[in-house]
Design a protein around this motif. Structure first.
Motif, PDB file in Angstrom:
ATOM      1  N   PRO A  73     -20.561 -17.104 -33.870  1.00 41.56           N
ATOM      2  CA  PRO A  73     -21.315 -17.936 -32.943  1.00 41.56           C
ATOM      3  C   PRO A  73     -21.921 -17.123 -31.808  1.00 41.56           C
ATOM      4  CG  PRO A  73     -18.976 -18.158 -32.528  1.00 41.56           C
ATOM      5  CD  PRO A  73     -19.120 -17.245 -33.708  1.00 41.56           C
ATOM      6  N   GLY A  74     -23.015 -17.582 -31.253  1.00 36.19           N
ATOM      7  CA  GLY A  74     -23.649 -16.910 -30.137  1.00 36.19           C
ATOM      8  C   GLY A  74     -23.496 -17.714 -28.856  1.00 36.19           C
ATOM      9  N   ARG A  75     -23.079 -18.949 -28.987  1.00 39.73           N
ATOM     10  CA  ARG A  75     -22.920 -19.800 -27.803  1.00 39.73           C
ATOM     11  C   ARG A  75     -21.743 -20.735 -28.035  1.00 39.73           C
ATOM     12  NH1 ARG A  75     -27.954 -18.208 -28.363  1.00 39.73           N
ATOM     13  NH2 ARG A  75     -29.321 -17.980 -26.563  1.00 39.73           N
ATOM     14  N   THR A  76     -20.970 -20.970 -26.966  1.00 44.76           N
ATOM     15  CA  THR A  76     -19.778 -21.801 -27.123  1.00 44.76           C
ATOM     16  C   THR A  76     -19.925 -23.107 -26.351  1.00 44.76           C
ATOM     17  OG1 THR A  76     -18.845 -20.466 -25.351  1.00 44.76           O
ATOM     18  CG2 THR A  76     -18.079 -20.000 -27.576  1.00 44.76           C
ATOM     19  N   PRO A  77     -19.368 -24.189 -26.905  1.00 47.45           N
ATOM     20  CA  PRO A  77     -19.446 -25.482 -26.222  1.00 47.45           C
ATOM     21  C   PRO A  77     -18.366 -25.619 -25.142  1.00 47.45           C
ATOM     22  CG  PRO A  77     -18.373 -25.749 -28.358  1.00 47.45           C
ATOM     23  CD  PRO A  77     -18.741 -24.291 -28.239  1.00 47.45           C
ATOM     24  N   PHE A  78     -18.536 -26.621 -24.283  1.00 45.14           N
ATOM     25  CA  PHE A  78     -17.535 -26.912 -23.251  1.00 45.14           C
ATOM     26  C   PHE A  78     -16.191 -27.157 -23.931  1.00 45.14           C
ATOM     27  CE2 PHE A  78     -15.712 -29.900 -19.948  1.00 45.14           C
ATOM     28  CZ  PHE A  78     -15.563 -28.917 -18.979  1.00 45.14           C
ATOM     29  N   SER A  79     -15.126 -26.626 -23.346  1.00 41.49           N
ATOM     30  CA  SER A  79     -13.815 -26.645 -23.987  1.00 41.49           C
ATOM     31  C   SER A  79     -12.732 -26.886 -22.945  1.00 41.49           C
ATOM     32  CB  SER A  79     -13.558 -25.277 -24.620  1.00 41.49           C
ATOM     33  OG  SER A  79     -13.532 -24.289 -23.586  1.00 41.49           O
ATOM     34  N   ALA A  80     -11.517 -27.078 -23.427  1.00 38.52           N
ATOM     35  CA  ALA A  80     -10.380 -27.245 -22.512  1.00 38.52           C
ATOM     36  C   ALA A  80     -10.200 -25.991 -21.657  1.00 38.52           C
ATOM     37  CB  ALA A  80      -9.115 -27.539 -23.307  1.00 38.52           C
ATOM     38  N   GLU A  81     -10.457 -24.810 -22.257  1.00 43.63           N
ATOM     39  CA  GLU A  81     -10.307 -23.556 -21.501  1.00 43.63           C
ATOM     40  C   GLU A  81     -11.334 -23.498 -20.359  1.00 43.63           C
ATOM     41  OE1 GLU A  81     -10.636 -23.607 -24.962  1.00 43.63           O
ATOM     42  OE2 GLU A  81      -8.438 -23.587 -25.077  1.00 43.63           O
ATOM     43  N   ALA A  82     -12.564 -23.931 -20.665  1.00 48.42           N
ATOM     44  CA  ALA A  82     -13.594 -23.946 -19.620  1.00 48.42           C
ATOM     45  C   ALA A  82     -13.225 -24.957 -18.533  1.00 48.42           C
ATOM     46  CB  ALA A  82     -14.953 -24.279 -20.220  1.00 48.42           C
ATOM     47  N   ALA A  83     -12.666 -26.103 -18.940  1.00 45.42           N
ATOM     48  CA  ALA A  83     -12.244 -27.114 -17.955  1.00 45.42           C
ATOM     49  C   ALA A  83     -11.137 -26.553 -17.066  1.00 45.42           C
ATOM     50  CB  ALA A  83     -11.791 -28.388 -18.663  1.00 45.42           C
ATOM     51  N   ASP A  84     -10.251 -25.725 -17.654  1.00 44.03           N
ATOM     52  CA  ASP A  84      -9.194 -25.087 -16.850  1.00 44.03           C
ATOM     53  C   ASP A  84      -9.810 -24.216 -15.753  1.00 44.03           C
ATOM     54  OD1 ASP A  84      -7.251 -26.219 -18.405  1.00 44.03           O
ATOM     55  OD2 ASP A  84      -6.905 -24.427 -19.644  1.00 44.03           O
ATOM     56  N   VAL A  85     -10.846 -23.454 -16.134  1.00 42.64           N
ATOM     57  CA  VAL A  85     -11.495 -22.594 -15.139  1.00 42.64           C
ATOM     58  C   VAL A  85     -12.137 -23.455 -14.047  1.00 42.64           C
ATOM     59  CG1 VAL A  85     -13.240 -20.814 -14.742  1.00 42.64           C
ATOM     60  CG2 VAL A  85     -11.888 -20.784 -16.855  1.00 42.64           C
ATOM     61  N   LEU A  86     -12.807 -24.534 -14.461  1.00 40.38           N
ATOM     62  CA  LEU A  86     -13.448 -25.411 -13.462  1.00 40.38           C
ATOM     63  C   LEU A  86     -12.431 -25.947 -12.465  1.00 40.38           C
ATOM     64  CD1 LEU A  86     -16.098 -27.612 -15.317  1.00 40.38           C
ATOM     65  CD2 LEU A  86     -16.399 -25.472 -14.061  1.00 40.38           C
ATOM     66  N   SER A  87     -11.211 -26.228 -12.956  1.00 40.44           N
ATOM     67  CA  SER A  87     -10.203 -26.825 -12.065  1.00 40.44           C
ATOM     68  C   SER A  87      -9.816 -25.854 -10.944  1.00 40.44           C
ATOM     69  CB  SER A  87      -8.983 -27.276 -12.856  1.00 40.44           C
ATOM     70  OG  SER A  87      -8.339 -26.146 -13.407  1.00 40.44           O
TER      71      SER A  87
END
Ligand SMILES: Cc1cc2nc3c(=O)[nH]c(=O)nc-3n(C[C@H](O)[C@H](O)[C@H](O)COP(=O)(O)O)c2cc1C
Length: 345
Positions: free
Chosen positions: A106-120
């Motif tokens: 893949p060249g691009r990743t969708p929003f994920s639980a890991e990304a939500a962790d960073v946002l928090s």
């Protein structure tokens, strides 16, 4: 409520998130100028997102937007990948590339639980999505942080769907827009209409604030969108020549040249339709090619061609993302551009 109050900004000017084309510097400049700076995260790892958000927090106390793609990752299809690579083989031969050496992936990743962790860790004021919304539990996580949720709609149906699914404002993305189409309820490109046809129809259909995007490149364009009922404007292409972006010299030169007058929607760089300046590979393979692997898997097969061509100073295989109106691209600081865009409000 006015969009500026909803988002806590001074000017109803949103800098479009442009994954791969900029990092935190652009976000910081636009937010500090009173607009809404955005960070496009589709091509960043969770650690990369954390590093950029740390930089943003260090240099601005103003609201900013963190943006994600939210496609469903497709199952790899070896047959389709093989057919696509066969189509690219004459180019691999031309550049002396061994097709076996090219990894799939893949060249691009969708929003994920890991990304939500960073946002928090950062609690951004705004989170925006492209290609519809992520699963409800992930939207709920972003909302629980206090973020206002924005999402692109390319049709009236998509705007109504987003309103029913709880977004705070809708970005009406006309077909003029540069980069990926946010289309998500259909893959029928005949549904895609221009900004000044789409905007008033969405304004009439929904109760939410509507942000106009696509082809808006100067103060008169911003004023025209506001006259048609927009609550704000999201500009992407106009910011691309600002010193705070990190596009290639080849991309910069193309945006400054007459070539920028001719753009098209193409799926051959990623698998999804996106608007870019027409170049050799788009002309020769057809800008929309049904053999291209599903988004984002098409990215890997063309990547080594892009790298080799760019090393020789050529944009023949590069995605030269641009909207239909590159006339607003100026090599001025993003803060100045933001103020200039708001000059007729
Ligand atoms: C180089 C480039 C990259 C883009 N990447 C993203 C992205 O990562 N996320 C997103 O939501 N929109 C992205 N877009 C689309 C913008 O959000 C917006 O719809 C578009 O820039 C508006 O049209 P304009 O380019 O004519 O101003 C991108 C646009 C460009 C030009």
């Amino acid at each position: 409520m006015k969009l500026t109050e909803l988002l806590g900004i001074d000017l109803p000017i949103l800098q479009a998130p442009m994954a791969g084309a900029h990092g935190s510097a652009l976000t910081i400049a636009v937010s500090n100028a009173g607009g809404l700076g955005s960070l496009g995260c589709a091509m960043l790892t969770p650690d990369g997102i954390r590093a950029e958000l740390t930089a943003i927090r260090a240099k601005t106390s103003k609201p900013f937007n963190v943006n994600f793609f939210c496609h469903t990752a497709p199952a790899p299809d070896a047959q389709r990948e093989g057919q696509w690579r066969a189509m690219l083989t004459p180019y691999y031969n031309e550049y002396g590339i061994d097709p076996q050496s090219i990894p799939a992936g893949p060249g691009r990743t969708p929003f994920s639980a890991e990304a939500a962790d960073v946002l928090s860790e950062f609690k951004p004021a705004v989170v925006s999505f492209h290609f519809g919304l992520p699963p409800a539990h992930l939207v709920a996580r972003a909302k629980a942080l206090g973020a206002k949720i924005l999402c692109s709609a390319t049709t009236v149906d998509e705007a109504l769907w987003l309103e029913a699914h709880g977004v705070d404002a809708i970005i009406a993305q006309g077909v003029e827009a540069g980069g990926h189409r946010g289309i998500f309820l259909s893959d029928d490109l005949t549904t895609q209409v221009g900004t000044f046809a789409l905007l008033p129809q969405i304004v009439r259909a929904v109760k939410l604030p509507v942000i106009a995007a696509g082809g808006i490149a100067d103060a008169r364009g911003v004023a025209a969108a506001m006259a048609l009922g927009a609550a704000g404007v999201q500009c992407g292409t106009a910011y691309l020549l600002c010193p705070e972006t990190n596009i290639s010299a080849i991309h910069r030169a193309a945006l400054k040249s007459e070539a920028a007058r001719h753009t098209a929607l193409t799926n051959i760089f990623t698998g999804r339709p996106a608007r870019g300046i027409v170049n050799r590979v788009m002309k020769e393979l057809g800008s929309m090619n049904s053999a291209a692997p599903a988004f984002p898997l098409a990215t890997s097969a063309i990547a080594p061609l892009r790298a080799k061509a760019e090393a020789q100073g050529s944009g023949d295989f590069s995605p030269l993302w641009s909207g239909q109106n590159a006339t607003g691209c100026r090599e001025v600081p993003a803060a100045q551009l933001t103020h200039d865009l708001a000059a007729e409000l």
